[in-house]
Design an enzyme around this catalytic site. Structure first.
Site, PDB file in Angstrom:
ATOM      1  N   HIS A  50       0.837  -1.202   0.000  1.00 42.63           N
ATOM      2  CA  HIS A  50       0.000   0.000   0.000  1.00 42.63           C
ATOM      3  C   HIS A  50       0.873   1.254   0.000  1.00 42.63           C
ATOM      4  CE1 HIS A  50       1.000   0.739   4.190  1.00 42.63           C
ATOM      5  NE2 HIS A  50       0.763  -0.550   4.424  1.00 42.63           N
ATOM      6  N   ASP A 332       3.874  -4.476   3.885  1.00 43.70           N
ATOM      7  CA  ASP A 332       5.317  -4.742   3.945  1.00 43.70           C
ATOM      8  C   ASP A 332       5.589  -6.174   4.403  1.00 43.70           C
ATOM      9  OD1 ASP A 332       4.451  -4.311   6.556  1.00 43.70           O
ATOM     10  OD2 ASP A 332       6.041  -2.887   7.080  1.00 43.70           O
TER      11      ASP A 332
END
Length: 431
Positions: A50, A332
């Site tokens: 994102h 992540d």
């Protein structure tokens, strides 16, 4: 003749932080879609992190960073398609999504950002990603026909608004003014995208071992501990409470948005504090690659999504599927183990709006000659992967054979566990 001793390069924590922020600029280009003449692009699969977000944690007793999460095209950073994106998202009630996603907002809209909310910077980062991929895959290679339908796309997102919105921003600039009724977005409940193959006790074992390694490294770092003590005095809370608030998350937001670090009557958190914590993070990444515990975790965590990637490529090549473009909008903690599992030990920790791209190519005049390219943030890293490091680019096959990738996913990635398949690697301890 003795080899002269050379010191390892000094890593600048401020430089690394800037790279992590991924501040949008107009000069970035990517190597996606590059191939020898006459090779045909068959499919593209993209995993993204994102975009820029508001912190997930707050530093106790300090003022939160003042960031407006509404989308204002006249405010920097912006993008030529931002206003059109905003308008198109307002029509998204016609879009088809799994129930978990349909209840989420399609764009950020709070004048005072909520925790973890995508910012305008985050939207712009993925509008830029989508634009780069559009120029290469749609305009140059015509990957999708003009009459594309839902059968040509596969889209998946975790159940967070920041991942859904990031995916929609990339999708909008990839396919401007797309028909909402032609897309279907699936919900992925697992942050490592393991879908129905998540039962893996040894994956959890290695993750716990990795967390113990992280803790051990942290408690040995006396400078880091003193920094936390100093920061705790400034904000007026016990050190353990300050440490538990994960202050680097909030400080990175201040840094990326050029906002002064928090101050109280007792002083200010400064760049010197930031540098110590960021340097520890970078040292932790280095040790993580060296110990191989995280590597073992990553292989087991990412096998399901890599297996899905290979299977989709096979089906496309055999004419059994038309899903030529797949998009996975993630975090992540999704992208980092994928990089590790592929053997990309030199790759930076995933920045905001990071992208990994898998391309499938067919050689001219030979339908059975298939090849893959792997790209990270626009850089071709195919020949850095563990499955293609030894392939000579000067051979008669200048790209990495698909068979190498398939052998890695189906068999070779289990060798370190003394296993030949995913189930065995997940359920018995390797010695």
């Amino acid at each position: 003749m003795p080899v002269p001793h050379t010191e390892p390069p000094v890593i600048d924590p401020v430089y690394e932080a800037y790279a992590y922020c991924n501040i949008p600029n107009n000069t970035e280009r990517g190597m996606e879609g590059h191939s020898p003449p006459d090779y045909k692009l068959l499919s593209v699969q993209v995993m993204i992190r994102h975009g820029d977000r508001y912190p997930l944690y707050a530093i106790p007793k300090t003022k939160k960073p003042a960031i407006d999460c509404t989308l204002v095209p006249s405010r920097k950073p912006s993008h030529p398609q931002l206003a059109a994106f905003l308008s198109h998202m307002s029509k998204g009630s016609k879009g088809r999504m799994d129930n978990v996603l349909s209840g989420l907002p399609r764009f950020p809209s709070h004048s005072v950002c909520e925790m973890g909310e995508l910012t305008q910077t985050g939207v712009v980062q993925h509008l830029r990603n989508g634009q780069l991929l559009h120029d290469t895959y749609i305009k140059k290679h015509t990957l999708l026909p003009d009459s594309w339908t839902s059968k040509h796309l596969y889209i998946e997102s975790t159940g967070k608004s920041r991942t859904l919105q990031s995916g929609l921003a990339l999708l909008y600039s990839l396919l401007p003014e797309f028909d909402w009724q032609k897309i279907y977005i699936r919900h992925q409940w697992s942050s490592v995208f393991c879908s129905s193959s998540c039962d893996c006790p040894m994956r959890n074992h290695y993750l716990e071992e990795e967390q113990r390694r992280q803790y051990s490294l942290r408690v040995k770092n006396s400078l880091l501990e003193q920094t936390y003590v100093d920061m705790a005095k400034i904000v007026g809370v016990p050190t353990r409470l300050l440490r538990a608030s994960n202050p680097i998350d909030s400080l990175l937001c201040h840094f990326c948005h050029n906002i002064s670090f928090p101050c109280t009557q007792k002083g200010c958190i400064g760049l010197e504090h930031f540098n110590v914590i960021k340097s520890h993070q970078l040292g932790d990444e280095k040790e993580r690659h060296e110990t191989k515990v995280y590597y073992r975790y990553s292989l087991l965590a990412t096998h399901p999504i890599l297996n899905q990637t290979v299977t989709r490529m096979q089906r496309i090549a055999e004419g059994r599927s038309e899903e030529v473009f797949a998009l996975f909008s993630a975090h992540d903690v999704t992208v980092a183990p994928l990089l590790a599992a592929l053997g990309l030990s030199e790759a930076r920790f995933p920045r905001f709006a990071a992208r990994i791209v898998f391309e499938l190519w067919r050689a001219p005049k030979d339908k059975k000659s298939l090849f893959v390219r792997v790209l990270y943030n626009g850089e071709d890293v195919t020949f850095q992967t563990s499955f293609c490091q030894k392939h000579s680019r000067r051979s008669s096959q200048p790209l990495c054979p698909f068979q190498n990738f398939m052998n890695f996913v189906k068999k070779d990635m289990f060798a370190i566990f003394n296993s030949t398949n995913y189930y065995d690697a997940c359920h018995r301890r390797a010695f």
